[in-house]
Design a protein around this motif. Structure first.
Motif, PDB file in Angstrom:
ATOM      1  N   PRO A   1       1.483   7.034  -0.748  1.00  0.00           N
ATOM      2  CA  PRO A   1       0.401   6.449   0.063  1.00  0.00           C
ATOM      3  C   PRO A   1      -0.815   7.369   0.121  1.00  0.00           C
ATOM      4  O   PRO A   1      -0.668   8.588   0.078  1.00  0.00           O
ATOM      5  N   ASN A   2      -2.005   6.780   0.216  1.00  0.00           N
ATOM      6  CA  ASN A   2      -3.240   7.577   0.210  1.00  0.00           C
ATOM      7  C   ASN A   2      -4.041   7.540   1.496  1.00  0.00           C
ATOM      8  O   ASN A   2      -4.940   8.349   1.676  1.00  0.00           O
ATOM      9  N   SER A   3      -3.786   6.569   2.391  1.00  0.00           N
ATOM     10  CA  SER A   3      -4.538   6.528   3.649  1.00  0.00           C
ATOM     11  C   SER A   3      -3.576   6.831   4.797  1.00  0.00           C
ATOM     12  O   SER A   3      -2.362   6.654   4.656  1.00  0.00           O
ATOM     13  N   PRO A   4      -4.121   7.268   5.951  1.00  0.00           N
ATOM     14  CA  PRO A   4      -3.222   7.468   7.097  1.00  0.00           C
ATOM     15  C   PRO A   4      -2.469   6.182   7.445  1.00  0.00           C
ATOM     16  O   PRO A   4      -1.308   6.229   7.855  1.00  0.00           O
ATOM     17  N   TYR A   5      -3.120   5.003   7.256  1.00  0.00           N
ATOM     18  CA  TYR A   5      -2.416   3.737   7.506  1.00  0.00           C
ATOM     19  C   TYR A   5      -1.193   3.620   6.588  1.00  0.00           C
ATOM     20  O   TYR A   5      -0.067   3.422   7.056  1.00  0.00           O
ATOM     21  N   SER A   6      -1.418   3.745   5.270  1.00  0.00           N
ATOM     22  CA  SER A   6      -0.287   3.511   4.354  1.00  0.00           C
ATOM     23  C   SER A   6       0.761   4.610   4.492  1.00  0.00           C
ATOM     24  O   SER A   6       1.961   4.340   4.316  1.00  0.00           O
ATOM     25  N   ALA A   7       0.308   5.831   4.835  1.00  0.00           N
ATOM     26  CA  ALA A   7       1.291   6.906   5.041  1.00  0.00           C
ATOM     27  C   ALA A   7       2.177   6.588   6.243  1.00  0.00           C
ATOM     28  O   ALA A   7       3.392   6.821   6.227  1.00  0.00           O
ATOM     29  N   SER A   8       1.573   6.004   7.298  1.00  0.00           N
ATOM     30  CA  SER A   8       2.377   5.678   8.489  1.00  0.00           C
ATOM     31  C   SER A   8       3.363   4.550   8.168  1.00  0.00           C
ATOM     32  O   SER A   8       4.495   4.539   8.650  1.00  0.00           O
TER      33      SER A   8
ATOM     34  N   GLU B   1       0.814  -1.220   0.000  1.00  0.00           N
ATOM     35  CA  GLU B   1       0.000   0.000   0.000  1.00  0.00           C
ATOM     36  C   GLU B   1       0.844   1.264   0.000  1.00  0.00           C
ATOM     37  O   GLU B   1       0.334   2.348  -0.301  1.00  0.00           O
ATOM     38  N   VAL B   2       2.142   1.148   0.356  1.00  0.00           N
ATOM     39  CA  VAL B   2       2.981   2.363   0.397  1.00  0.00           C
ATOM     40  C   VAL B   2       3.170   2.959  -0.998  1.00  0.00           C
ATOM     41  O   VAL B   2       3.425   4.150  -1.141  1.00  0.00           O
ATOM     42  N   TYR B   3       3.022   2.135  -2.056  1.00  0.00           N
ATOM     43  CA  TYR B   3       3.194   2.643  -3.432  1.00  0.00           C
ATOM     44  C   TYR B   3       1.959   3.396  -3.917  1.00  0.00           C
ATOM     45  O   TYR B   3       1.981   4.002  -4.974  1.00  0.00           O
ATOM     46  N   GLY B   4       0.857   3.264  -3.198  1.00  0.00           N
ATOM     47  CA  GLY B   4      -0.385   3.893  -3.629  1.00  0.00           C
ATOM     48  C   GLY B   4      -1.107   3.050  -4.658  1.00  0.00           C
ATOM     49  O   GLY B   4      -0.849   1.854  -4.811  1.00  0.00           O
TER      50      GLY B   4
ATOM     51  N   ALA C   1       7.526   4.761   8.170  1.00  0.00           N
ATOM     52  CA  ALA C   1       8.405   3.799   8.848  1.00  0.00           C
ATOM     53  C   ALA C   1       9.466   3.284   7.871  1.00  0.00           C
ATOM     54  O   ALA C   1      10.653   3.165   8.226  1.00  0.00           O
ATOM     55  N   ASP C   2       9.063   2.985   6.634  1.00  0.00           N
ATOM     56  CA  ASP C   2      10.028   2.499   5.636  1.00  0.00           C
ATOM     57  C   ASP C   2      11.140   3.532   5.426  1.00  0.00           C
ATOM     58  O   ASP C   2      12.318   3.183   5.308  1.00  0.00           O
ATOM     59  N   LEU C   3      10.745   4.796   5.385  1.00  0.00           N
ATOM     60  CA  LEU C   3      11.747   5.846   5.163  1.00  0.00           C
ATOM     61  C   LEU C   3      12.658   5.991   6.382  1.00  0.00           C
ATOM     62  O   LEU C   3      13.860   6.243   6.237  1.00  0.00           O
ATOM     63  N   MET C   4      12.110   5.804   7.586  1.00  0.00           N
ATOM     64  CA  MET C   4      12.963   5.847   8.784  1.00  0.00           C
ATOM     65  C   MET C   4      13.958   4.684   8.770  1.00  0.00           C
ATOM     66  O   MET C   4      15.127   4.851   9.121  1.00  0.00           O
ATOM     67  N   VAL C   5      13.490   3.498   8.334  1.00  0.00           N
ATOM     68  CA  VAL C   5      14.422   2.352   8.247  1.00  0.00           C
ATOM     69  C   VAL C   5      15.535   2.699   7.252  1.00  0.00           C
ATOM     70  O   VAL C   5      16.719   2.540   7.532  1.00  0.00           O
ATOM     71  N   ARG C   6      15.131   3.215   6.090  1.00  0.00           N
ATOM     72  CA  ARG C   6      16.132   3.587   5.082  1.00  0.00           C
ATOM     73  C   ARG C   6      17.136   4.588   5.667  1.00  0.00           C
ATOM     74  O   ARG C   6      18.345   4.454   5.517  1.00  0.00           O
ATOM     75  N   SER C   7      16.621   5.590   6.385  1.00  0.00           N
ATOM     76  CA  SER C   7      17.515   6.630   6.915  1.00  0.00           C
ATOM     77  C   SER C   7      18.496   6.044   7.934  1.00  0.00           C
ATOM     78  O   SER C   7      19.649   6.453   8.001  1.00  0.00           O
TER      79      SER C   7
ATOM     80  N   PRO D   1     -13.265   6.426   1.781  1.00  0.00           N
ATOM     81  CA  PRO D   1     -12.583   7.622   1.282  1.00  0.00           C
ATOM     82  C   PRO D   1     -11.177   7.264   0.784  1.00  0.00           C
ATOM     83  O   PRO D   1     -10.484   6.460   1.409  1.00  0.00           O
ATOM     84  N   ALA D   2     -10.769   7.857  -0.337  1.00  0.00           N
ATOM     85  CA  ALA D   2      -9.434   7.626  -0.922  1.00  0.00           C
ATOM     86  C   ALA D   2      -9.170   6.130  -1.151  1.00  0.00           C
ATOM     87  O   ALA D   2      -8.041   5.659  -0.977  1.00  0.00           O
ATOM     88  N   HIS D   3     -10.199   5.414  -1.528  1.00  0.00           N
ATOM     89  CA  HIS D   3     -10.101   3.959  -1.718  1.00  0.00           C
ATOM     90  C   HIS D   3      -9.173   3.639  -2.895  1.00  0.00           C
ATOM     91  O   HIS D   3      -9.506   3.937  -4.044  1.00  0.00           O
ATOM     92  N   ASP D   4      -8.032   3.020  -2.612  1.00  0.00           N
ATOM     93  CA  ASP D   4      -7.091   2.692  -3.697  1.00  0.00           C
ATOM     94  C   ASP D   4      -7.752   1.734  -4.680  1.00  0.00           C
ATOM     95  O   ASP D   4      -8.308   0.702  -4.284  1.00  0.00           O
ATOM     96  N   LYS D   5      -7.663   2.069  -5.969  1.00  0.00           N
ATOM     97  CA  LYS D   5      -8.350   1.289  -6.999  1.00  0.00           C
ATOM     98  C   LYS D   5      -7.698  -0.089  -7.183  1.00  0.00           C
ATOM     99  O   LYS D   5      -8.378  -1.100  -7.301  1.00  0.00           O
ATOM    100  N   ARG D   6      -6.373  -0.090  -7.203  1.00  0.00           N
ATOM    101  CA  ARG D   6      -5.701  -1.360  -7.520  1.00  0.00           C
ATOM    102  C   ARG D   6      -4.329  -1.410  -6.854  1.00  0.00           C
ATOM    103  O   ARG D   6      -3.615  -0.401  -6.822  1.00  0.00           O
TER     104      ARG D   6
END
Ligand code: NAD
Ligand code: TDX
Length: 337
Positions: free
Chosen positions: A146-153, A127-130, A157-163, A274-279
Motif C-alpha cells: 500500500p502507498n497511502s495511509p488509507y490503503s496502509a490502514s 488499493e492494498v496491493y498498491g 486490517a486485512d493482516l489482523m483478520v488473517r492473524s 502525493p504517492a498517487h497510484d498509477k493503476r
C-alpha cells in the motif's frame, strides 16, 4: 429469522448493501454506524419503518456499546463496511484511519469472538496491493504494497483478520473490490465530484495529467458479490471483486461531461496527489469460478443511471454538501474552493 450486524451501513456502499439485503434475502439488519461526515441516515430514508431494519449509533471502537448489542440480540454474522474511506483525507490526517480502520476492526473481531459469531466479512479494497505496472494484474495471493495511509490502514486490517483466522480460528473472510460508483456516494469521490461540480458549473480538478487508471464497478454489482461471498465464501479466504473495466481519469471525466452535455472547459489540471497510484488492476477469476458471481450491469448504462440519480436528488447533494466540508482538501492543497 437471522440477523446480520452491518457496520458502516450509513455510508455509500453500506447503505446500498442494506437495501440490497432487505430486497433479496430474509435477513434482519442492525445497522451500527458512527455517522461521521460520510455517514448519512438520509441514504436509507426509503427503508425507515421496515420491521427488519434497526439503526444504532456508535463507534466500532466502542467495546461496551458493541457488547450491549450482542447481549440484546442474536447476531448471526457481521459485515464490516465501517471505515475512513478517502485517500486525500488520509494524506491530511492519518489518525482517524488508524482509529477506525485498524483499531475498529480489531475491537469488532474481539467482540465477535467473545460471542462466538459464525461469519465475519471484512470489506477491503484493491488499493492494498498498491499500484499495478502496465502488464500486471493482482490476484488474492499478490503482495500487499500500500502507498497511502488509507490503503496502509486497510492492509493492516486485512493482516489482523488473517492473524485472527490463523491464531483463533476466527471465521473471517475478506473481499477486495475495485473503485465503486453509484447513488449515495459522498461527493468528495471522483465520479460524484465530477457530476456535482458540473451541475454547479464549478471547475473539476484532475490530479496530475489524468492518465491514472481505475477499474470501475457499479455499486449494485459489488453488493451482490459481497452478499454471495458472505453466503458461500470459504472461511479464511480472500475474494477480489472487479468488473475489469479500466479507464483513465481523463476518459471518465470526458465521458461524464459528454453525457451531461457540459463543456470540457470545466476540466482543470491541478497538482498531483502525493504517492498517487498509477493503476489499479485486480483479477476476479476466483469469485467467478468459486462463488459464481459475474458482473451484470453495463458500465455506460450504470454511469448514465448514476448521473440521472444525482440530478434527481439535488436535495440530497445540497444537504450533504451543506453539512460537511468536503472541499477542505482542495482548499488546503490547491487553493480551490
Ligand atoms: P463511506 O465513507 O461512504 O462510508 C463509511 C461509513 O462508515 C460511514 O457511514 C461512516 O459514518 C462509518 N464509520 C466510519 N468510521 C466509523 C466507526 N469508527 N464506527 C462506526 N462507523 C464508522 O465509505 P464507502 O465508500 O461506503 O466504503 C465502505 C467500505 O468499502 C470501506 O471499508 C472502504 O474501505 C471499502 N471500499 C470502498 C470502495 C469505494 O470505491 N468506495 C472500494 C473498495 C473498498
Ligand atoms: O478531484 C479529484 N480529482 C482526481 O483526479 C479526485 C477526488 C480524484 N481524482 C483521481 C484520483 C484517482 O486516480 O481520480 C481517481 C479516483 O479517486 P478517488 O475517488 O479519490 O478514489 P481512489 O483514490 O481511487 O480510492 C477509491 O477506491 C478504492 C476509494 O476512495 C477507496 O475507498 C477505495 O478503497
Amino acid at each position: 429469522m437471522k440477523t446480520l450486524l452491518i457496520t458502516g451501513g450509513a455510508g455509500f456502499i453500506g447503505s446500498n448493501f442494506i437495501r440490497y439485503l432487505l430486497d433479496n434475502s430474509d435477513y434482519s439488519v442492525i445497522n451500527y454506524d458512527l455517522l461521521t461526515y460520510s455517514g448519512n441516515l438520509d441514504n436509507l430514508s426509503n427503508i425507515q419503518g421496515d420491521k427488519r431494519y434497526t439503526f444504532v449509533n456508535g463507534d466500532i471502537c466502542d467495546r461496551n456499546k458493541l457488547n450491549n448489542i450482542f447481549h440484546s440480540n442474536k447476531i448471526d454474522g457481521i459485515i464490516n463496511f465501517a471505515a475512513e474511506s478517502h485517500v486525500d483525507r488520509s494524506i491530511l490526517d492519518s489518525q482517524p484511519f488508524v482509529h477506525s480502520n485498524i483499531n475498529g476492526v480489531v475491537t469488532l473481531m474481539d467482540v465477535a469472538r467473545q460471542f462466538g459469531i459464525a461469519r465475519f466479512l471484512q470489506i477491503s479494497t484493491d488499493e492494498v496491493y498498491g499500484s499495478a505496472a502496465e502488464d500486471q494484474t493482482f490476484t488474492e495471493d499478490s503482495n500487499l504494497i500500500p502507498n497511502s495511509p488509507y490503503s496502509a490502514s486497510k492492509a493492516a486490517a486485512d493482516l489482523m483478520v488473517r492473524s485472527y483466522v490463523q491464531t483463533h480460528h476466527f471465521p473471517g473472510i475478506i473481499t477486495r473490490s475495485s473503485n465503486n460508483f453509484g447513488p449515495y456516494q459522498y461527493p468528495e469521490k471522483f465520479i460524484p465530484l465530477i457530476i456535482n461540480n458540473a451541475l454547479e458549473g464549478k471547475k473539476i480538478p484532475i490530479y496530475g495529467d489524468g492518465s491514472n487508471i481505475r477499474d470501475w464497478i457499479f455499486v449494485e454489482d459489488n453488493c451482490r458479490g459481497i452478499f454471495e461471498v458472505f453466503e458461500k465464501g470459504k472461511i479464511g479466504d480472500i475474494y477480489n471483486i472487479a468488473a475489469n473495466n479500466e479507464r483513465t481519469n481523463l476518459e471518465i471525466v470526458h465521458l461524464i461531461l459528454k453525457l451531461m452535455n457540459k463543456s470540457t472547459d470545466l476540466i482543470e489540471f491541478v497538482k498531483d496527489r502525493p504517492a498517487h497510484d498509477k493503476r489499479y488492476s485486480i483479477n476476479a477469476e476466483k469469485v467467478k469460478s468459486e462463488i459464481g458471481w459475474f458482473v451484470e450491469r453495463n458500465f455506460e448504462e450504470s454511469l448514465e443511471f448514476t448521473i440521472h440519480w444525482y440530478m434527481e436528488n439535488k436535495k440530497w447533494l445540497e444537504s450533504i454538501t451543506k453539512k460537511t466540508k468536503f472541499t477542505d482538501y482542495y482548499k488546503t492543497q490547491y487553493g480551490l474552493a
